[in-house]
Design a protein around this motif. Structure first.
Motif, short mmCIF file in Angstrom:
data_model
loop_
_atom_site.label_atom_id
_atom_site.label_comp_id
_atom_site.label_asym_id
_atom_site.label_seq_id
_atom_site.Cartn_x
_atom_site.Cartn_y
_atom_site.Cartn_z
N PRO A 18 5.17 -7.06 -7.67
CA PRO A 18 5.60 -7.07 -6.26
C PRO A 18 4.46 -6.75 -5.28
CG PRO A 18 7.19 -5.90 -7.61
CD PRO A 18 5.99 -6.16 -8.48
N TYR A 19 4.38 -7.59 -4.25
CA TYR A 19 3.46 -7.36 -3.13
C TYR A 19 4.09 -6.31 -2.23
CZ TYR A 19 0.98 -8.25 1.25
OH TYR A 19 0.26 -8.13 2.40
N ASP A 20 3.29 -5.33 -1.81
CA ASP A 20 3.77 -4.22 -1.00
C ASP A 20 2.60 -3.72 -0.19
OD1 ASP A 20 4.16 -1.29 -0.46
OD2 ASP A 20 6.04 -1.62 -1.51
N THR A 21 2.80 -3.45 1.09
CA THR A 21 1.68 -3.08 1.95
C THR A 21 1.30 -1.60 1.89
OG1 THR A 21 3.09 -2.69 3.88
CG2 THR A 21 2.25 -4.93 3.55
N VAL A 22 2.13 -0.75 1.29
CA VAL A 22 1.82 0.68 1.31
C VAL A 22 1.63 1.31 -0.07
CG1 VAL A 22 2.91 1.12 3.54
CG2 VAL A 22 4.25 1.38 1.46
N SER A 23 1.92 0.61 -1.13
CA SER A 23 1.78 1.20 -2.47
C SER A 23 0.31 1.20 -2.88
CB SER A 23 2.65 0.44 -3.47
OG SER A 23 4.02 0.66 -3.16
N ALA A 24 -0.01 0.55 -3.96
CA ALA A 24 -1.37 0.57 -4.49
C ALA A 24 -2.34 -0.22 -3.62
CB ALA A 24 -1.38 0.01 -5.90
N HIS A 25 -3.58 0.29 -3.54
CA HIS A 25 -4.65 -0.36 -2.80
C HIS A 25 -5.85 -0.68 -3.70
CE1 HIS A 25 -2.59 0.33 0.99
NE2 HIS A 25 -2.31 1.54 0.53
N ASP A 26 -5.68 -0.46 -5.02
CA ASP A 26 -6.72 -0.78 -5.99
C ASP A 26 -6.07 -1.11 -7.32
OD1 ASP A 26 -6.09 1.68 -7.25
OD2 ASP A 26 -7.74 2.71 -6.30
N ALA A 27 -6.87 -1.61 -8.25
CA ALA A 27 -6.33 -2.05 -9.54
C ALA A 27 -5.67 -0.92 -10.32
CB ALA A 27 -7.43 -2.70 -10.37
N ALA A 28 -6.31 0.26 -10.34
CA ALA A 28 -5.74 1.39 -11.08
C ALA A 28 -4.38 1.79 -10.51
CB ALA A 28 -6.70 2.58 -11.05
N GLY A 29 -4.29 1.83 -9.18
CA GLY A 29 -3.01 2.15 -8.56
C GLY A 29 -1.95 1.10 -8.84
N LEU A 30 -2.36 -0.16 -8.85
CA LEU A 30 -1.41 -1.24 -9.14
C LEU A 30 -0.90 -1.13 -10.57
CD1 LEU A 30 0.09 -3.79 -8.28
CD2 LEU A 30 -2.00 -5.08 -8.72
N ARG A 31 -1.80 -0.82 -11.49
CA ARG A 31 -1.37 -0.62 -12.89
C ARG A 31 -0.36 0.53 -12.97
NH1 ARG A 31 -4.76 -3.49 -16.26
NH2 ARG A 31 -6.85 -3.88 -15.46
N ALA A 32 -0.61 1.61 -12.23
CA ALA A 32 0.26 2.79 -12.29
C ALA A 32 1.59 2.58 -11.57
CB ALA A 32 -0.48 4.00 -11.70
#
Length: 182
Positions: A18-32
């Motif tokens: 999912p695309y989201d403007t406030v969650s992860a801002h880098d690959a590690a955050g996206l994985r988490a």
């Protein structure tokens, strides 16, 4: 599975997060977190494609924000900088943009399709040049746009920016829910 098919499968996996403007801002955050903005999705896609042996680079450009929620009209800015990936395939740099997950097509947003060997459509049309980012994520070609947009963001009351992000992400969730419920 051949390398083209593995690249395409990896692309779909990242795109479908999912695309989201406030969650992860880098690959590690996206994985988490399992959701994130264009920068997070571009970094994750680049990392995963490089693991498959692809040569990648990050690119950015200015784009006009689509009017999806009414509060956008109250903001002091109407554009932003988008980040995506270019992949070197047969001596050609191809845009491979995995920003929007499939449910967002129902909102009129571009959802890319990648076959592993040709370019995708950009999530947002470029206003001005497409700039290759250096290893620090900077590009002199976008300095003026980045400076101007940051000044416009600073001129916007923080509560309006927060409302914009809340409304936009709620709209994204609604599109995802209606896809599974409808």
């Amino acid at each position: 599975m051949d390398s083209r098919a593995r690249r395409a499968e990896t692309y779909r996996w990242v795109r479908d997060l999912p695309y989201d403007t406030v969650s992860a801002h880098d690959a590690a955050g996206l994985r988490a977190l399992g959701r994130g903005n264009c920068v997070a999705k571009a970094h994750l896609l680049s990392e995963e494609l490089q693991r498959l042996g692809a040569t990648c680079r990050m690119v950015s450009w200015e784009y006009e924000l689509p009017v999806l929620v009414p509060v956008l009209r109250e903001l002091a800015f109407s554009s932003d900088v988008h980040t995506s990936v270019q992949v070197l395939v047969e001596d050609r740099w191809l845009l491979v943009d995995a920003t929007h997950d499939p449910a967002l097509a129902d909102l009129g947003l571009t959802v890319g399709q990648w076959d592993g060997e040709s370019a995708t459509e950009p999530a947002y049309p470029a206003v001005g040049p497409v700039a290759v980012l250096d290893r620090h994520g900077k590009s002199p070609g976008l300095d003026e746009a980045t400076w101007r947009i940051s000044r416009e963001v600073e001129a916007t009351p923080p509560h309006l920016i927060a409302q914009y992000q809340r409304d936009l992400n709620a709209l994204f969730e609604q599109a995802r829910s209606s896809r599974f419920c409808g």
